[in-house]
Motif scaffolding. Structure first.
Motif, PDB file in Angstrom:
ATOM      1  N   MET A 112      68.010  41.983 -13.010  1.00  0.00           N
ATOM      2  CA  MET A 112      69.431  42.192 -13.295  1.00  0.00           C
ATOM      3  C   MET A 112      70.113  42.961 -12.171  1.00  0.00           C
ATOM      4  SD  MET A 112      69.338  43.048 -17.396  1.00  0.00           S
ATOM      5  CE  MET A 112      71.113  43.259 -17.472  1.00  0.00           C
ATOM      6  N   ALA A 139      81.323  44.047 -10.392  1.00  0.00           N
ATOM      7  CA  ALA A 139      80.485  43.018 -11.024  1.00  0.00           C
ATOM      8  C   ALA A 139      80.905  42.802 -12.464  1.00  0.00           C
ATOM      9  CB  ALA A 139      79.017  43.420 -10.937  1.00  0.00           C
ATOM     10  N   ASP A 140      81.268  43.883 -13.157  1.00  0.00           N
ATOM     11  CA  ASP A 140      81.745  43.763 -14.533  1.00  0.00           C
ATOM     12  C   ASP A 140      83.064  42.991 -14.604  1.00  0.00           C
ATOM     13  OD1 ASP A 140      79.560  45.160 -15.456  1.00  0.00           O
ATOM     14  OD2 ASP A 140      80.586  47.108 -15.425  1.00  0.00           O
ATOM     15  N   ARG A 179      71.788  41.180  -9.370  1.00  0.00           N
ATOM     16  CA  ARG A 179      73.101  40.611  -9.679  1.00  0.00           C
ATOM     17  C   ARG A 179      74.117  41.711  -9.999  1.00  0.00           C
ATOM     18  NH1 ARG A 179      73.222  38.158 -14.158  1.00  0.00           N
ATOM     19  NH2 ARG A 179      71.188  38.719 -15.000  1.00  0.00           N
ATOM     20  N   ARG A 226      73.904  44.073 -12.232  1.00  0.00           N
ATOM     21  CA  ARG A 226      74.027  44.183 -13.678  1.00  0.00           C
ATOM     22  C   ARG A 226      72.977  45.156 -14.200  1.00  0.00           C
ATOM     23  NH1 ARG A 226      78.816  41.945 -15.497  1.00  0.00           N
ATOM     24  NH2 ARG A 226      79.226  40.000 -14.351  1.00  0.00           N
ATOM     25  N   GLY A 227      73.272  45.764 -15.351  1.00  0.00           N
ATOM     26  CA  GLY A 227      72.277  46.574 -16.052  1.00  0.00           C
ATOM     27  C   GLY A 227      71.894  47.860 -15.358  1.00  0.00           C
ATOM     28  N   PHE A 266      79.182  48.102  -9.119  1.00  0.00           N
ATOM     29  CA  PHE A 266      78.855  47.616 -10.462  1.00  0.00           C
ATOM     30  C   PHE A 266      80.116  47.381 -11.279  1.00  0.00           C
ATOM     31  CE2 PHE A 266      74.545  48.864  -9.491  1.00  0.00           C
ATOM     32  CZ  PHE A 266      73.780  48.039 -10.280  1.00  0.00           C
TER      33      PHE A 266
END
Length: 200
Positions: free
Chosen positions: A127, A180-181, A130, A132-133, A177
């Motif tokens: 993740m 990315a969201d 990418r 994420r997380g 991040f």
């Protein structure tokens, strides 16, 4: 000679302003003028390291879980072990059946623990590539310290924990991040931040 594309813009160019697939230009990410690159380029590296480390822990955990079932059976089926004088002469030595049961419990607990922690690190590492997380990655890095019970995974887990916190708690990384969201891809984020000056 006329063309539907004004100014001869190549639709296959990833940095073209008017792409047919609708992908944004990396420079269109609204970064502030005082934004710095930080450690954004290290997020993918951290994700890969966590995935590899998690995969190795999954293999080790699976091996221990298999030993938890094989070792007691080998002990029960081995007459030399069952008739070992050491178990008859030492008053505090547990019976072979009891020792086999404790080996199964110990190896089984260690195997399942390593397997779960390894899967968590593997998934969160993938993740991270990418963007994420981030919270899950911090949790995974923290639970990785529980591998101290197996000793051989502790040095790498501790090293990843320290390196991971340095990267993930970096202010520019937090900004990455956030983008990315908002729907930006990892490639767009990496290209956009790569244009920025170094610094925190």
């Amino acid at each position: 000679m006329s063309s539907d594309q004004p100014f001869n813009i190549d639709p296959g160019n990833p940095y073209a302003a008017n792409r047919e697939d609708g992908q944004r230009k990396p420079e269109q990410i609204p970064l502030s003028q005082d934004q710095r690159r930080g450690r954004v380029n290290q997020v993918s590296t951290l994700g890969i390291l966590m995935s590899v480390h998690g995969g190795l822990m999954v293999i080790a955990g699976t091996g221990l879980a298999i030993l938890a079932f094989i070792t007691p059976q080998m002990m029960k089926n081995n007459p030399a072990f069952q008739n070992n004088p050491a178990f008859q002469q030492a008053p505090n030595m547990p019976a072979p059946e009891e020792m086999a049961r404790w080996i199964m419990i110990t190896y089984g607990t260690l195997g399942v623990s390593l397997l779960m922690i390894g899967l968590l690190n593997l998934i969160s590492g993938l993740m991270l590539t990418r963007f994420r997380g981030k919270t899950l990655a911090i949790v995974s890095l923290t639970t990785g310290l529980l591998t101290m019970i197996t000793c051989f995974c502790l040095p790498t887990s501790a090293g990843l924990f320290i390196y991971g916190l340095v990267v993930l708690l970096d202010a520019p990384v937090k900004t990455a991040f956030d983008y990315a969201d908002r729907g930006y891809t990892a490639q767009e984020i990496q290209v956009a931040f790569a244009r920025l000056p170094l610094g925190q």
